[in-house]
Scaffold this active site. Structure first.
Site, PDB file in Angstrom:
ATOM      1  N   CYS A   1      35.299  38.547  45.723  1.00 43.59           N
ATOM      2  CA  CYS A   1      36.662  38.901  46.123  1.00 43.59           C
ATOM      3  C   CYS A   1      36.542  39.846  47.326  1.00 43.59           C
ATOM      4  CB  CYS A   1      37.326  39.575  44.926  1.00 43.59           C
ATOM      5  SG  CYS A   1      38.950  40.197  45.255  1.00 43.59           S
TER       6      CYS A   1
ATOM      7  N   CYS B   1      46.774  48.674  52.563  1.00 37.68           N
ATOM      8  CA  CYS B   1      47.592  47.451  52.620  1.00 37.68           C
ATOM      9  C   CYS B   1      49.023  47.809  52.992  1.00 37.68           C
ATOM     10  CB  CYS B   1      47.565  46.766  51.256  1.00 37.68           C
ATOM     11  SG  CYS B   1      48.442  45.187  51.237  1.00 37.68           S
TER      12      CYS B   1
ATOM     13  N   CYS C   1      49.973  47.866  42.504  1.00 36.40           N
ATOM     14  CA  CYS C   1      48.666  47.680  43.147  1.00 36.40           C
ATOM     15  C   CYS C   1      48.132  48.976  43.743  1.00 36.40           C
ATOM     16  CB  CYS C   1      48.790  46.608  44.220  1.00 36.40           C
ATOM     17  SG  CYS C   1      47.241  46.295  45.070  1.00 36.40           S
TER      18      CYS C   1
ATOM     19  N   GLU D   1      36.264  47.871  49.313  1.00 35.42           N
ATOM     20  CA  GLU D   1      35.446  47.358  48.218  1.00 35.42           C
ATOM     21  C   GLU D   1      35.525  45.848  48.095  1.00 35.42           C
ATOM     22  OE1 GLU D   1      37.668  49.925  45.596  1.00 35.42           O
ATOM     23  OE2 GLU D   1      38.272  48.195  44.428  1.00 35.42           O
TER      24      GLU D   1
ATOM     25  N   CYS E   1      41.389  45.285  42.779  1.00 37.87           N
ATOM     26  CA  CYS E   1      40.773  45.856  43.980  1.00 37.87           C
ATOM     27  C   CYS E   1      41.554  47.051  44.522  1.00 37.87           C
ATOM     28  CB  CYS E   1      40.666  44.787  45.045  1.00 37.87           C
ATOM     29  SG  CYS E   1      38.976  44.505  45.501  1.00 37.87           S
TER      30      CYS E   1
ATOM     31  N   CYS F   1      52.847  46.866  46.958  1.00 35.20           N
ATOM     32  CA  CYS F   1      53.344  46.341  45.678  1.00 35.20           C
ATOM     33  C   CYS F   1      53.285  47.455  44.627  1.00 35.20           C
ATOM     34  CB  CYS F   1      52.482  45.165  45.230  1.00 35.20           C
ATOM     35  SG  CYS F   1      52.491  43.819  46.421  1.00 35.20           S
TER      36      CYS F   1
HETATM   37  N1  SAH Z   1      47.767  40.882  49.703  1.00 37.62           N
HETATM   38  C1  SAH Z   1      47.304  39.718  49.031  1.00 37.62           C
HETATM   39  C2  SAH Z   1      45.922  39.844  48.416  1.00 37.62           C
HETATM   40  C3  SAH Z   1      45.624  41.100  47.633  1.00 37.62           C
HETATM   41  S1  SAH Z   1      46.330  41.276  46.035  1.00 37.62           S
HETATM   42  C4  SAH Z   1      48.315  39.289  47.996  1.00 37.62           C
HETATM   43  O1  SAH Z   1      49.306  39.974  47.812  1.00 37.62           O
HETATM   44  O2  SAH Z   1      48.136  38.239  47.406  1.00 37.62           O
HETATM   45  C5  SAH Z   1      45.672  39.993  45.108  1.00 37.62           C
HETATM   46  C6  SAH Z   1      46.177  39.927  43.695  1.00 37.62           C
HETATM   47  O3  SAH Z   1      45.729  41.097  42.988  1.00 37.62           O
HETATM   48  C7  SAH Z   1      47.690  39.925  43.520  1.00 37.62           C
HETATM   49  O4  SAH Z   1      48.208  38.664  43.339  1.00 37.62           O
HETATM   50  C8  SAH Z   1      47.895  40.698  42.219  1.00 37.62           C
HETATM   51  O5  SAH Z   1      48.253  39.806  41.205  1.00 37.62           O
HETATM   52  C9  SAH Z   1      46.563  41.256  41.863  1.00 37.62           C
HETATM   53  N2  SAH Z   1      46.672  42.653  41.474  1.00 37.62           N
HETATM   54  C10 SAH Z   1      46.665  43.754  42.236  1.00 37.62           C
HETATM   55  N3  SAH Z   1      46.775  44.867  41.501  1.00 37.62           N
HETATM   56  C11 SAH Z   1      46.872  44.470  40.220  1.00 37.62           C
HETATM   57  C12 SAH Z   1      46.994  45.142  38.975  1.00 37.62           C
HETATM   58  N4  SAH Z   1      47.050  46.455  38.912  1.00 37.62           N
HETATM   59  N5  SAH Z   1      47.046  44.395  37.855  1.00 37.62           N
HETATM   60  C13 SAH Z   1      46.976  43.059  37.898  1.00 37.62           C
HETATM   61  N6  SAH Z   1      46.852  42.361  39.034  1.00 37.62           N
HETATM   62  C14 SAH Z   1      46.794  43.045  40.187  1.00 37.62           C
END
Ligand code: SAH
Length: 356
Positions: free
Chosen positions: A118, A125, A132, A105, A349, A129
Site C-alpha cells: 500500500c 492529504c 482518516c 509510510e 495508513c 476525511c
Molecule cells: N485518498 C484516497 C486513498 C487513501 S485512503 C482515497 O480516499 O481513496 C484509502 C482508504 O483507506 C479509504 O477508502 C478508507 O476506506 C481507508 N481508511 C482510511 N482511514 C481509515 C480508518 N480509520 N478506518 C478504516 N478505513 C480507513
C-alpha cells in the site's frame, strides 16, 4: 535578521532523483554524457533486479561513471527509520524519512500468495476525511515519482531476501492519488515496466476520494489499472459530512465518471465503504446504497472503521455490519468485507507517520 532554514525550502535544492527516470530517459542521459546506452540497462538491473542500494555497489561500471552518477542523482531518496509488525505477522508497516525529513509510510500486507504494498502518494492529504489519520494535518506536499517508486522497490528488496516479490500495488496510503496525477501516472509506468518493477497493470489499484477529472483522465491512459472509489455514504448529504472534500463534486457526477472508467478500461470497479457507528451504518443507509449501485458491475468493500487516536468515532457492532452486508447481498450486489488487517499496528495508513 537571521534566516531559519525550513525543511520544505531545503527540499527544492536537492538533486535529480534516479528512480524517477525511465530506462529511455536514463539512456538519454548516457548519450549526453558520452556513455554507452547499455550502461542504462546495467544500472536498472542493479537497482530493480539485484537490489543495489548505491551507485558504488555497481561493480561492473567504471569508477568515473559511478562518481558522475552519485554527483548528479539522489539514490536512494527514502530512508527506512522504523518498521512495525502486526501480531499475526501478516502486516508490516514501513516508516520512511524523506530528504526534507518529512515522513510517510507504506504497508506490506501478506495474505496467502499475495504480497500487496500500500503506497503513499502525498505527505498528508487534502481530503480530510473524518475517520482518516492522513488528513488530520492537511496536505504538506506531493511526493516525487522516485519517492513513490522507492517505497515499492525497497519492500520488494526486503521480500526478495525471503525468496518472494511484491505481487500487488494499491494506492491507498497517505494522500489523494488524483491530486498528484502526473506523479501517479509516471510511478505506475515504472512499477509496471519490465525494465523496473514489472508488476502487471491488473495488479495495480488506484483508490480515489472522487476527483472527477482525474477519474476521466485515468480512463484515457494507455494502461488499465483497477479503480476504487472511497464512497463511504449512500448520498451526497452524508458524504459531505464525512468527506469535506466531496463538496467539490456531486456524487452523481462521480458515479458517471466511474461507469465511464469501467466501460473504457474493462477493469474492476470497487466502492469502499468505511462503516462508522451511527453515521452511515444503518439499515436505511444499506438500502439507499443498494439502490444507488443497482445494476452496476461493481464490488462493495465494507471496512469497519479502524480507530484513530484523537477521533471520536466508533466501529459498528458485528451484528450491524452483518445486517448491512446482507441487505447489499440480497440486492444482488457483490459485497466483500474485511476486518482491517494489522489492527494492532494501526494499519490504516497515516497513523504511524503522525506519531511523534
Ligand atoms: N485518498 C484516497 C486513498 C487513501 S485512503 C482515497 O480516499 O481513496 C484509502 C482508504 O483507506 C479509504 O477508502 C478508507 O476506506 C481507508 N481508511 C482510511 N482511514 C481509515 C480508518 N480509520 N478506518 C478504516 N478505513 C480507513
Amino acid at each position: 535578521m537571521g534566516f531559519k532554514t525550513r525543511p520544505e525550502m531545503l527540499y527544492s535544492f536537492t538533486m535529480k532523483e534516479f528512480c524517477s527516470l525511465t530506462l529511455f530517459e536514463c539512456q538519454d542521459w548516457m548519450a549526453q554524457n558520452r556513455e554507452k546506452p547499455f550502461r542504462a540497462s546495467q544500472i536498472f538491473d542493479w537497482i530493480y533486479a539485484k537490489g543495489a542500494q548505491s551507485f558504488d555497489a555497481m561493480t561492473n561500471l567504471g569508477k568515473p561513471l559511478r562518481q558522475k552518477l552519485s554527483e548528479e542523482f539522489a539514490f536512494p531518496v527514502l530512508k527506512c527509520i522504523r518498521t512495525q509488525h502486526s501480531e499475526d505477522g501478516e502486516t508490516i508497516k514501513f516508516l520512511w524519512e524523506l530528504q526534507d525529513l518529512r515522513k510517510v509510510e507504506s504497508v506490506l500486507i501478506m495474505s496467502g500468495d499475495r504480497r500487496t504494498v500500500c503506497l503513499s502518494i502525498q505527505v498528508g492529504c487534502p481530503a480530510r476525511c473524518a475517520f482518516c489519520a492522513s488528513g488530520k494535518e492537511g496536505l504538506k506536499r506531493n511526493l516525487s515519482v522516485a519517492e513513490v517508486v522507492e517505497q515499492a522497490l525497497h519492500i520488494d528488496r526486503f521480500l526478495k531476501e525471503k525468496g518472494e516479490r511484491v505481487s500487488h500495488i494499491v494506492f491507498m496510503g497517505m494522500g489523494e492519488p488524483m491530486e498528484n496525477y502526473e506523479t501517479l501516472v509516471s510511478a505506475i509506468e515504472l512499477l509496471n515496466s519490465p525494465d523496473a518493477l514489472n508488476i502487471s497493470q491488473r495488479r495495480i489499484t488506484v483508490s480515489t476520494v472522487g476527483v472527477v477529472e482525474g477519474i476521466r483522465k485515468l480512463g484515457l491512459e494507455q494502461f488499465k489499472v483497477n479503480l476504487v472509489l472511497s464512497l463511504h455514504a449512500p448520498n451526497q448529504h452524508i458524504r459531505k459530512k464525512i468527506i469535506p472534500y466531496s463538496r467539490k463534486y456531486p456524487l452523481e457526477e462521480i458515479l458517471i465518471a466511474m461507469d465511464e472508467y469501467a466501460h473504457l478500461t474493462k477493469r474492476d470497479i470497487t466502492y469502499e465503504y468505511t462503516l462508522l457507528d451511527g453515521i452511515n451504518d444503518k439499515q436505511e443507509h444499506a438500502e439507499e446504497l443498494a439502490a444507488l449501485l443497482r445494476g452496476k458491475q461493481c464490488t462493495v468493500n465494507l471496512i469497519p472503521y479502524n480507530p484513530v487516536d484523537g477521533l471520536h468515532l466508533k466501529r459498528p457492532e458485528k451484528d450491524a455490519i452483518e445486517t448491512f452486508r446482507s441487505i447489499l447481498v440480497e440486492a444482488g450486489i457483490n459485497t466483500t468485507w474485511r476486518y482491517t488487517k494489522g489492527k494492532d499496528i494501526a494499519a490504516a495508513c497515516g497513523q504511524l507517520a503522525l506519531q511523534k
